[in-house]
Design a protein around this motif. Sequence first.
Motif, PDB file in Angstrom:
ATOM      1  N   ASP A  76      52.209  35.905  70.909  1.00  0.00           N
ATOM      2  CA  ASP A  76      52.015  37.164  70.171  1.00  0.00           C
ATOM      3  C   ASP A  76      51.490  38.269  71.085  1.00  0.00           C
ATOM      4  O   ASP A  76      50.665  38.023  71.964  1.00  0.00           O
ATOM      5  CB  ASP A  76      51.017  36.984  69.029  1.00  0.00           C
ATOM      6  CG  ASP A  76      51.553  36.168  67.872  1.00  0.00           C
ATOM      7  OD1 ASP A  76      52.773  35.886  67.849  1.00  0.00           O
ATOM      8  OD2 ASP A  76      50.752  35.803  66.990  1.00  0.00           O
ATOM      9  N   GLN A  77      51.971  39.485  70.850  1.00  0.00           N
ATOM     10  CA  GLN A  77      51.463  40.673  71.531  1.00  0.00           C
ATOM     11  C   GLN A  77      50.259  41.194  70.750  1.00  0.00           C
ATOM     12  O   GLN A  77      50.273  41.177  69.521  1.00  0.00           O
ATOM     13  CB  GLN A  77      52.539  41.765  71.599  1.00  0.00           C
ATOM     14  CG  GLN A  77      53.715  41.431  72.479  1.00  0.00           C
ATOM     15  CD  GLN A  77      53.368  41.487  73.964  1.00  0.00           C
ATOM     16  OE1 GLN A  77      52.501  42.215  74.403  1.00  0.00           O
ATOM     17  NE2 GLN A  77      54.078  40.682  74.742  1.00  0.00           N
ATOM     18  N   VAL A  78      49.241  41.654  71.477  1.00  0.00           N
ATOM     19  CA  VAL A  78      48.044  42.194  70.825  1.00  0.00           C
ATOM     20  C   VAL A  78      47.711  43.554  71.425  1.00  0.00           C
ATOM     21  O   VAL A  78      48.020  43.823  72.586  1.00  0.00           O
ATOM     22  CB  VAL A  78      46.836  41.244  70.958  1.00  0.00           C
ATOM     23  CG1 VAL A  78      47.118  39.907  70.303  1.00  0.00           C
ATOM     24  CG2 VAL A  78      46.430  41.049  72.406  1.00  0.00           C
ATOM     25  N   GLY A  79      47.083  44.389  70.635  1.00  0.00           N
ATOM     26  CA  GLY A  79      46.645  45.694  71.105  1.00  0.00           C
ATOM     27  C   GLY A  79      45.204  45.644  71.585  1.00  0.00           C
ATOM     28  O   GLY A  79      44.453  44.718  71.265  1.00  0.00           O
ATOM     29  N   GLU A  80      44.820  46.657  72.335  1.00  0.00           N
ATOM     30  CA  GLU A  80      43.436  46.753  72.802  1.00  0.00           C
ATOM     31  C   GLU A  80      42.489  46.793  71.611  1.00  0.00           C
ATOM     32  O   GLU A  80      42.728  47.493  70.638  1.00  0.00           O
ATOM     33  CB  GLU A  80      43.254  48.009  73.642  1.00  0.00           C
ATOM     34  CG  GLU A  80      41.859  48.169  74.189  1.00  0.00           C
ATOM     35  CD  GLU A  80      41.716  49.372  75.095  1.00  0.00           C
ATOM     36  OE1 GLU A  80      40.591  49.618  75.530  1.00  0.00           O
ATOM     37  OE2 GLU A  80      42.719  50.061  75.359  1.00  0.00           O
ATOM     38  N   GLY A  81      41.434  46.014  71.674  1.00  0.00           N
ATOM     39  CA  GLY A  81      40.450  45.979  70.603  1.00  0.00           C
ATOM     40  C   GLY A  81      40.801  45.067  69.446  1.00  0.00           C
ATOM     41  O   GLY A  81      40.037  44.947  68.497  1.00  0.00           O
ATOM     42  N   ALA A  82      41.955  44.390  69.516  1.00  0.00           N
ATOM     43  CA  ALA A  82      42.353  43.484  68.432  1.00  0.00           C
ATOM     44  C   ALA A  82      41.402  42.294  68.382  1.00  0.00           C
ATOM     45  O   ALA A  82      41.019  41.737  69.414  1.00  0.00           O
ATOM     46  CB  ALA A  82      43.778  42.983  68.647  1.00  0.00           C
ATOM     47  N   GLU A  83      41.010  41.898  67.182  1.00  0.00           N
ATOM     48  CA  GLU A  83      40.168  40.723  67.017  1.00  0.00           C
ATOM     49  C   GLU A  83      41.021  39.482  67.284  1.00  0.00           C
ATOM     50  O   GLU A  83      42.027  39.261  66.628  1.00  0.00           O
ATOM     51  CB  GLU A  83      39.577  40.675  65.608  1.00  0.00           C
ATOM     52  CG  GLU A  83      38.613  39.543  65.430  1.00  0.00           C
ATOM     53  CD  GLU A  83      37.939  39.524  64.055  1.00  0.00           C
ATOM     54  OE1 GLU A  83      37.062  38.681  63.879  1.00  0.00           O
ATOM     55  OE2 GLU A  83      38.308  40.325  63.186  1.00  0.00           O
ATOM     56  N   LEU A  84      40.612  38.684  68.253  1.00  0.00           N
ATOM     57  CA  LEU A  84      41.396  37.522  68.684  1.00  0.00           C
ATOM     58  C   LEU A  84      40.936  36.218  68.053  1.00  0.00           C
ATOM     59  O   LEU A  84      41.754  35.380  67.688  1.00  0.00           O
ATOM     60  CB  LEU A  84      41.328  37.381  70.215  1.00  0.00           C
ATOM     61  CG  LEU A  84      41.851  38.565  71.019  1.00  0.00           C
ATOM     62  CD1 LEU A  84      41.506  38.392  72.481  1.00  0.00           C
ATOM     63  CD2 LEU A  84      43.340  38.730  70.804  1.00  0.00           C
ATOM     64  N   VAL A  85      39.616  36.040  67.955  1.00  0.00           N
ATOM     65  CA  VAL A  85      39.047  34.768  67.528  1.00  0.00           C
ATOM     66  C   VAL A  85      37.990  35.005  66.462  1.00  0.00           C
ATOM     67  O   VAL A  85      37.169  35.893  66.602  1.00  0.00           O
ATOM     68  CB  VAL A  85      38.376  34.049  68.729  1.00  0.00           C
ATOM     69  CG1 VAL A  85      37.830  32.685  68.314  1.00  0.00           C
ATOM     70  CG2 VAL A  85      39.333  33.891  69.893  1.00  0.00           C
ATOM     71  N   GLU A  86      38.046  34.201  65.421  1.00  0.00           N
ATOM     72  CA  GLU A  86      36.958  34.196  64.427  1.00  0.00           C
ATOM     73  C   GLU A  86      35.951  33.174  64.931  1.00  0.00           C
ATOM     74  O   GLU A  86      36.290  32.017  65.139  1.00  0.00           O
ATOM     75  CB  GLU A  86      37.477  33.796  63.053  1.00  0.00           C
ATOM     76  CG  GLU A  86      38.393  34.825  62.423  1.00  0.00           C
ATOM     77  CD  GLU A  86      38.839  34.383  61.053  1.00  0.00           C
ATOM     78  OE1 GLU A  86      37.986  34.309  60.156  1.00  0.00           O
ATOM     79  OE2 GLU A  86      40.037  34.073  60.925  1.00  0.00           O
ATOM     80  N   PHE A  87      34.721  33.624  65.138  1.00  0.00           N
ATOM     81  CA  PHE A  87      33.705  32.809  65.790  1.00  0.00           C
ATOM     82  C   PHE A  87      32.391  32.931  65.040  1.00  0.00           C
ATOM     83  O   PHE A  87      31.989  34.011  64.637  1.00  0.00           O
ATOM     84  CB  PHE A  87      33.548  33.328  67.229  1.00  0.00           C
ATOM     85  CG  PHE A  87      32.723  32.462  68.114  1.00  0.00           C
ATOM     86  CD1 PHE A  87      33.260  31.342  68.719  1.00  0.00           C
ATOM     87  CD2 PHE A  87      31.400  32.770  68.375  1.00  0.00           C
ATOM     88  CE1 PHE A  87      32.493  30.547  69.545  1.00  0.00           C
ATOM     89  CE2 PHE A  87      30.633  31.979  69.214  1.00  0.00           C
ATOM     90  CZ  PHE A  87      31.189  30.865  69.798  1.00  0.00           C
ATOM     91  N   GLU A  88      31.730  31.814  64.826  1.00  0.00           N
ATOM     92  CA  GLU A  88      30.396  31.867  64.179  1.00  0.00           C
ATOM     93  C   GLU A  88      29.447  30.938  64.877  1.00  0.00           C
ATOM     94  O   GLU A  88      29.797  30.044  65.568  1.00  0.00           O
ATOM     95  CB  GLU A  88      30.469  31.559  62.694  1.00  0.00           C
ATOM     96  CG  GLU A  88      30.923  30.176  62.354  1.00  0.00           C
ATOM     97  CD  GLU A  88      30.921  29.934  60.849  1.00  0.00           C
ATOM     98  OE1 GLU A  88      30.853  28.763  60.489  1.00  0.00           O
ATOM     99  OE2 GLU A  88      30.996  30.863  60.048  1.00  0.00           O
TER     100      GLU A  88
END
Length: 88
Positions: A76-88
């Motif tokens: 997948d292509q992503v833009g600058e600032g895109a949230e990549l990982v859900e992390f807790e």
Amino acid sequence: MLDFVDPLGVAGAEHEEEGAGLLAPMPGKVIALLAAPGAAVDKGTPLLVLEAMKMEHTISAPRAGTVKGFRFAAGDQVGEGAELVEFE
């Protein structure tokens, strides 16, 4: 009073406090997911690899925690600032 701002920081302090995901430092392509959703990881554990400007950028865990999931798949292509990982 002066504040130090890390120009290379990928996630702001508000994201770390909320346990939100990690952000893409620049536009690119996700080439590998290195952790499984639900995995407990230590600080610095590589989570995914992003290819941008013909270079590979490894996105690592900012602290010990759990990978809730990935927002994008490999390829997948992503833009600058895109949230990549859900992390807790």
